[in-house]
Design a protein around this motif. Structure first.
Motif, short mmCIF file in Angstrom:
data_model
loop_
_atom_site.label_atom_id
_atom_site.label_comp_id
_atom_site.label_asym_id
_atom_site.label_seq_id
_atom_site.Cartn_x
_atom_site.Cartn_y
_atom_site.Cartn_z
N ASN A 61 56.66 43.03 37.55
CA ASN A 61 55.45 43.84 37.82
C ASN A 61 54.33 43.08 38.51
O ASN A 61 53.25 43.65 38.72
CB ASN A 61 54.92 44.50 36.55
CG ASN A 61 55.92 45.47 35.94
OD1 ASN A 61 56.69 46.10 36.67
ND2 ASN A 61 55.92 45.58 34.62
N ALA A 62 54.55 41.83 38.90
CA ALA A 62 53.54 41.11 39.70
C ALA A 62 53.82 41.43 41.17
O ALA A 62 54.32 40.60 41.93
CB ALA A 62 53.63 39.60 39.45
N THR A 83 45.60 43.72 45.14
CA THR A 83 45.04 45.03 44.82
C THR A 83 44.64 45.73 46.11
O THR A 83 44.05 45.13 47.00
CB THR A 83 43.80 44.89 43.91
OG1 THR A 83 44.21 44.30 42.68
CG2 THR A 83 43.20 46.25 43.62
N GLU A 101 47.84 39.78 40.97
CA GLU A 101 47.41 41.16 40.77
C GLU A 101 46.08 41.43 41.47
O GLU A 101 45.89 42.45 42.13
CB GLU A 101 47.30 41.46 39.28
CG GLU A 101 47.15 42.95 38.98
CD GLU A 101 47.24 43.21 37.49
OE1 GLU A 101 46.62 42.46 36.71
OE2 GLU A 101 47.93 44.18 37.10
N GLU A 102 45.15 40.46 41.35
CA GLU A 102 43.85 40.62 41.99
C GLU A 102 43.97 40.51 43.50
O GLU A 102 43.36 41.28 44.25
CB GLU A 102 42.89 39.56 41.46
CG GLU A 102 41.50 39.64 42.08
CD GLU A 102 40.59 38.52 41.61
OE1 GLU A 102 39.44 38.48 42.07
OE2 GLU A 102 41.04 37.68 40.80
#
Length: 505
Positions: free
Chosen positions: A36-37, A16, A12-13
């Motif tokens: 959702n990843a 982004t 996620e990071e």
């Protein structure tokens, strides 16, 4: 925080993005898809080029299809090389399937079937918008590199172009180029020698043979008018979607020379035509070169250098190049080093050589604490891939084994009637499919030779009837008139090379 949660936060990071992006799918860990990843590719870095690789049947073409669809939906035009005939289905929505719904539920993305605006292009006599370019547009340097000429032979090609420029002889097709080449060492030998220096017949013979080799691969269909304007590749439809331009190349798979000739011409024309883009945040055009090994197959060192230079420079024009091939080793290292996005589907290790290639491929990806890259490369399923992209600051994103989303369009070819309907409704077919054969170097030189021959006959007929006087007069006239001297010497040459000239014409 357990390992799965830690990995989710890591993805996620790493993916982004503040700007616009396309979503390729969801990351996987230990063969489990993390809903959702999302693995995202910023539009800003799509002009940094990329690679889609993997063994046959692992999903390369569907990944290309997914990228083309999402780019089109973002208003970015796409150009695809379709050597297997797999991509025409982009024009029709997917019929859907329970397995697609299951895949998207795991990824965490809704599935919406959709067709996209498609333009069918062709290099040959297949249906579609005809792609052509003139010999003049290639220029002496590019033409010489495609023909793999020596420095001396390249100089002769430059002289040919200079002669045609000076005399306003259009070089449109290979017939024109061959005619000027023959004229330079036959009828126009003295003219060339006086104005441009002596041209070796052995060198022109070599060039001529290489031109014939190019013709035998179908290049005579590509060279000519009307020239295709690359701006027509950047059209947007009335819904704001970029056109997906598909070049049908199913009939030239065994003609790598023609394929590389066309690709190099196209890239050079795009580079010359498109303005410098600067930091616009999105590409102007994205090209997908399927079966990319054909671009590099049998390419000379000079040609490879030309390709490498264009790959390095063209991204400043907002152009993204994506090479699709079975193994990254199909792409030269100098080009591979320029590719920011790498999407690697499964590789198969059937031999010791294959295992060695897989280890080398694994070294192209960032080191990850979550994956044994060499092991993952052989265990990925169909529609799964290792992805390494660039973030908005140009830094490599975390390596992610990814379940790739399914195409929104049909994963199959159009029927013959659907393809015909698509071509019939094209706005570009009428613009480019008329063959134009205007007066050019071939016709102009033939007229020049005819005029010179008639002048020689007229002067011969007006000479005195006595043999000695006639001989003396002819000799004097030859010294005074260089044109007659050229024609006299050319008579013998045409006699010896008559059969060859008949073939060339």
């Amino acid at each position: 925080m357990d390992a799965k949660e830690k990995f989710f936060a890591h993805i996620e990071e790493g993916y982004t993005t503040q700007g616009d992006y396309i979503t390729m799918g969801a990351a996987m860990l230990n063969e489990e898809t993390l809903t959702n990843a999302f693995v995202k590719i910023p539009l800003k870095t799509l002009n940094r080029h990329g690679l889609i690789a993997g063994a046959t049947g692992t999903g390369k073409t569907k990944t290309l299809q997914v990228m083309a669809e999402n780019l089109s939906a973002k208003g970015i035009p796409v150009l695809c090389m379709d050597l297997k005939g797999d991509l025409s289905g982009l024009a029709q929505p997917s019929p859907g399937h329970p397995k697609i719904d299951e895949r998207h539920a795991k990824i965490g993305l809704p599935f919406t079937a959709s067709g996209f605006p498609v333009e069918i292009l062709s290099l040959s006599e297949q249906g579609g918008v005809r792609l052509r370019a003139t010999v003049s547009e290639f220029g002496p340097t590019l033409l010489s590199r495609i023909l793999d000429l020596s420095v001396t032979q390249e100089g002769i090609v430059a002289v040919i172009f200079k002669y045609c420029d000076d005399n306003h002889y259009p070089l449109l097709d290979l017939k024109d180029f061959k005619k000027v080449l023959q004229y330079a060492t036959n009828e126009g030998k003295q003219e060339f020698s006086e104005n441009y220096g002596r041209i070796s017949t052995s060198s022109t013979g070599t060039i001529l043979r290489k031109v014939i080799e190019l013709e035998q691969q179908g290049a005579d269909l590509f060279f000519g008018e009307k020239s295709f304007e690359v701006d027509d590749l950047t059209r947007i439809d009335d819904q704001g979607r970029g056109y997906i331009n598909i070049i049908r190349l199913t009939d030239i798979q065994d003609r790598p020379k023609l394929f590389s000739t066309f690709m190099l011409s196209l890239l050079a024309e795009i580079y010359d035509t498109f303005p410098e883009q600067g930091d616009s945040g999105r590409p102007e055009l994205v090209l997908f070169i399927d079966e990319a090994h054909l671009l590099f197959k049998e390419a000379s060192k000079a040609l490879l250098n030309q390709i490498e230079s264009i790959v390095k420079l063209i991204r400043s024009k907002g152009i993204g190049l994506y090479f699709v091939t079975q193994n990254p080793t199909d792409v030269p290292d100098a080009v591979l080093a320029q590719l920011g996005l790498k999407i690697q589907h499964a590789l198969r290790a059937f031999t010791a050589k294959d295992r060695k290639a897989i280890k080398l491929t694994a070294q192209n990806y960032p080191i990850s604490e979550y994956y044994d890259t060499t092991e993952v490369l052989t265990s990925l399923g169909t529609g799964e891939a290792l992805i390494s992209a660039l973030d908005e600051k140009g830094r490599p994103t975390p390596l992610a084994a990814t379940m790739v989303r399914a195409p929104m369009s049909r994963m199959d070819v159009l029927t013959d009637s659907e393809l015909k309907s698509l071509i019939d409704h094209s706005k570009l077919v009428d613009k480019y499919n008329e063959t134009i054969d205007r007066e050019s170097a071939y016709e102009m030189l033939n007229e020049k030779i005819d005029r010179a021959e008639k002048l020689a006959e007229k002067e011969s007929a007006s000479s005195p009837s006595k043999s000695a006087t006639r001989t003396s007069s002819r000799r004097a006239s030859t010294r005074q008139n260089p044109v007659i001297k050229v024609l006299t010497s050319a008579t013998f040459i045409r006699g010896v090379m008559g059969v060859l000239k008949k073939v060339m014409r």
